[in-house]
Scaffold this motif. Sequence first.
Motif, short mmCIF file in Angstrom:
data_model
loop_
_atom_site.label_atom_id
_atom_site.label_comp_id
_atom_site.label_asym_id
_atom_site.label_seq_id
_atom_site.Cartn_x
_atom_site.Cartn_y
_atom_site.Cartn_z
N GLY A 54 0.81 -1.21 0.00
CA GLY A 54 0.00 0.00 0.00
C GLY A 54 0.85 1.26 0.00
N GLU A 55 0.17 2.38 -0.03
CA GLU A 55 0.85 3.66 0.02
C GLU A 55 -0.12 4.71 0.56
OE1 GLU A 55 -0.02 4.82 -4.67
OE2 GLU A 55 2.03 4.56 -3.95
N GLY A 56 0.47 5.83 0.96
CA GLY A 56 -0.36 6.95 1.39
C GLY A 56 -1.15 6.67 2.65
N LYS A 57 -2.40 7.09 2.65
CA LYS A 57 -3.25 7.02 3.83
C LYS A 57 -3.49 5.58 4.28
CE LYS A 57 -6.39 10.04 3.84
NZ LYS A 57 -7.60 10.84 3.55
N LEU A 58 -3.70 4.66 3.32
CA LEU A 58 -3.94 3.25 3.68
C LEU A 58 -2.72 2.67 4.38
CD1 LEU A 58 -5.59 0.65 3.57
CD2 LEU A 58 -4.64 0.24 1.29
N GLN A 59 -1.53 2.92 3.86
CA GLN A 59 -0.32 2.40 4.49
C GLN A 59 -0.14 2.97 5.89
OE1 GLN A 59 3.52 3.61 2.85
NE2 GLN A 59 4.20 1.47 2.89
N GLU A 60 -0.40 4.26 6.05
CA GLU A 60 -0.27 4.87 7.37
C GLU A 60 -1.20 4.21 8.38
OE1 GLU A 60 -0.62 9.41 9.06
OE2 GLU A 60 -2.35 8.50 8.08
N VAL A 61 -2.46 4.00 8.00
CA VAL A 61 -3.44 3.41 8.91
C VAL A 61 -3.04 1.98 9.27
CG1 VAL A 61 -5.83 2.63 9.11
CG2 VAL A 61 -5.34 4.89 8.16
N MET A 62 -2.59 1.20 8.28
CA MET A 62 -2.25 -0.19 8.55
C MET A 62 -0.99 -0.32 9.41
SD MET A 62 -4.69 -1.86 7.46
CE MET A 62 -6.05 -1.83 6.32
N VAL A 63 -0.02 0.56 9.21
CA VAL A 63 1.16 0.55 10.08
C VAL A 63 0.76 0.88 11.51
CG1 VAL A 63 3.36 1.67 10.57
CG2 VAL A 63 2.76 1.10 8.21
N GLY A 64 -0.13 1.85 11.67
CA GLY A 64 -0.60 2.20 13.01
C GLY A 64 -1.38 1.08 13.65
N LEU A 65 -2.22 0.38 12.86
CA LEU A 65 -2.98 -0.75 13.39
C LEU A 65 -2.04 -1.87 13.81
CD1 LEU A 65 -5.56 -2.34 13.96
CD2 LEU A 65 -5.66 -2.92 11.52
N ALA A 66 -1.04 -2.17 12.99
CA ALA A 66 -0.10 -3.25 13.31
C ALA A 66 0.65 -2.95 14.60
CB ALA A 66 0.87 -3.45 12.15
N ALA A 67 1.04 -1.70 14.79
CA ALA A 67 1.81 -1.35 15.98
C ALA A 67 1.06 -1.65 17.26
CB ALA A 67 2.20 0.13 15.92
N HIS A 68 -0.28 -1.59 17.22
CA HIS A 68 -1.07 -1.82 18.44
C HIS A 68 -1.74 -3.19 18.43
CE1 HIS A 68 -0.84 2.30 20.13
NE2 HIS A 68 -0.67 2.64 18.86
N ALA A 69 -2.13 -3.70 17.29
CA ALA A 69 -2.80 -4.99 17.24
C ALA A 69 -1.84 -6.15 17.48
CB ALA A 69 -3.51 -5.15 15.89
N PHE A 70 -0.58 -6.02 17.01
CA PHE A 70 0.37 -7.11 17.17
C PHE A 70 0.80 -7.29 18.62
CE2 PHE A 70 2.12 -7.04 12.53
CZ PHE A 70 0.85 -7.36 12.07
N LYS A 71 0.48 -6.33 19.47
CA LYS A 71 0.82 -6.46 20.89
C LYS A 71 0.02 -7.58 21.57
CE LYS A 71 2.05 -1.57 21.47
NZ LYS A 71 1.72 -0.31 22.17
#
Length: 827
Positions: free
Chosen positions: A687-704
């Motif tokens: 992905g790129e742009g807004k979608l990539q930003e949202v998914m990186v943010g989700l991974a940072a908290h969901a993978f915990k």
Amino acid sequence: MRVKNSAEGQSGIHLDIPQLQDKNEIILSPTTIFEPRTSAGRRDGSSGNSVSPTLHSVPAPEKKLTLFALRLAILEKAATGVGALGFIWATVVLLGGFAITLDKTDFWFITIILLIEGARIFSRSHELEWQHQSTSSIAHAGISSFRKLRSSSRALVESVKDMLSPVSSGTRKQSQHRTGVSEITDATNVREQKLHRKPTWKWTSSEVPILPYGGWVFLSRNISKIFYLLQLLSAIACVVLSLMKLIKHNYGQVAKGGTDSRNQKTALIIFYALALAEALVFLTEKVYWQWKVVICKLLEGVNQECNLGALGMISTRRFFYDSYARCINGSIFDGLGMDMVTFAMDLICSNSPDEQLIGARILHRFSFTKMFSDDTLQKIGTTLPVIERLVEILNWEDPQEEEIRLSAAKIVSKLAGKKQNSLRVTGIPGAMESISSLLQTNRSPSSTADEIGEKKIFDHEAYGYWTFNSLGLLILKELARDHDNCGKIGKTRGLLSKIIDFTHADETILKDSTVATLQVLTVERSLKVIKMLATTAGTTGKILRREISGRVFTVSNIRDILRYGEKRPKLQKRGIGILTSLAQDDDATDRIGGTDRWRVPKDQKDVRIVAGEALAKLAFGSKSNCHRILKLNVVERLIEALEIPLLHVNAGRILRNLCTYSGPESFNQLKGVTAAAPTVLKAILSGEGKLQEVMVGLAAHAFKFMTAGESTAVFESAGFKETKLACALVEILRSYRYPDIKVPRMRRFAIELAIWMMRDKLKNVQIFRDLGMEEELEGVLDTTSELESFNIFSGSIGLRRHSTTIHSLVETALMLLKDRFDQPIGH
């Protein structure tokens, strides 16, 4: 999205996200509160200062009339000049010098010619006054005079006007034909104004009872015809008498053979020649007049080119007579300086209701005609007295002045669309109060436009209020494009409450999408105004949001629209947008999350987008709202929505906020979010742009929510390696060496995910070291911006500051890189 009551009586938010048939559909999400908006950004995709493309200069249609008036004035002044010379010659030379020696026939010829010419000049000098007067009362000349004659004293003056005016007589039949077609429309616009007249303090020209009996109307009409015909006959008689003497040379036998006979004969020839020349010039003027007005229909053509309509003929004639009067009374070039817009602005600033109506009609037509709109609005906008008068007219509530007020409201709505003009409007003392006067609420909110249409001829109140309400909201919508104007709207006493009142819509109207009503338009515009006020940036926006959410009817009215308005998606979309903006305040967030409930139909894509954004905002920072969402067991549907292009961005935001703000007690409910790992990883890498930003943010908290072993299994099942993800994160930091306004949280989320990876497995530390992560983190420290410190924005102003600064995140990541570097690397 729907909310239903639980068994315990508590309300919760229900997210209904059905699958789309086309999962490959890509829809770009508009700018939201999660991204900042620069001052140059546009609220509605358009700017009040937009510059229209340059058009070629086109002569104004009324220039034909001013040129016609100039030519007539030349002929008229030429005839008057020759006549004055002839009069002087006759009185001084002939009757003064040769009065005794003149033949009896010549004496009477000269006397008759002087009398008929004097009568003609006298009648001509007053003809222009009558012509001008025939257009001074548009309410009667424009409408009533086209209906059947009434046996009243008022018809007398109007009859005389028509008979004395060649323009009126030449266009009367055509006007009658046109009026026959538009009489119903005219009756609707004017209504039954004469039934409720107020006492007046002075006479108008159309009401003066010159003769005591109405039966004299028809006789006076005949007399006026005779007067006009006598003017033509006098000129013809002058031609005949002059030609008779000039052809026969019959100048009598007085002083035959004397020394004075030669001079007397010459003097008589000169007089008859001057009389003939004056009469011929005058008749030439009349022929030219009749040719242009009756045959060529100049006035009708100009009226059509100006797009003034059937009722505009009275305005066109009035403009022509004024231009002609200037050419006659002053320099012949004075009339050339007139134009229709300036003429209308002068009339609307007058004290005569009829002149105000003429001016209002012209300005209204020109403001909404594409060819003339820009120039007209520019002239009005740079003439402060005219703007003040238009704003003043908005306060008028006399039924007789309804059309003037309606035209003024439409002009102001058009004027407010330009930023500079909108600032001039709101800069007038009392302007906001005048606009507020258009928002009358003393009418039944359940009346539809169809019902109004059936009653409007008989009930003046039913039609007027809804129309003025809609126009008032349109003006406010245009004014609200400017930040300063939003503050003025909020500070105007009672105005905000009125706007909120108009957001109410009955269930029957919301459920019936086949009926287009004025009330629906009013509701739509009121929601638009509230949305623009709620999205205002800065301290002004904060105050406005507090004021709006503090009104008890704001949320309840929007709730009804969301609950019953499935067939009104535009209203739902704007209602959701208002709730999203209001949710920027903590108190409003909990209040909205605890009370509002609605369902989004599958086919309403735009509504689903804004609904997802609203849910993401309600879940942000609100533990109570997160618990309401989790109680409905929507995690699985949110995970499914991550694969739907229409919903994946907002679904990712909702899941991230649930993982971040739900608290440790919700661990078991959020455990299932790890099932989204393959979808999230794929979006991060491709992905790129807004979608990539949202998914990186989700991974940072969901993978915990995964242990080290579980994360290894997830990566293996998804076909990814930690090295590939680490490369993607380092590449993100390398690509975004400076904060990006479109993805302001991209670097923050990438660092958060990198921290989790290094804490999850020691070998990831070595991977990041080899990829140059330390160098990229040090670059972030040098380029950190306030833009990265906020998660929610109001325009260009950050509202919700992150609890952990990006400097702290960088320091934590650097510490992990350094502290664990020398330790044994595990699996």
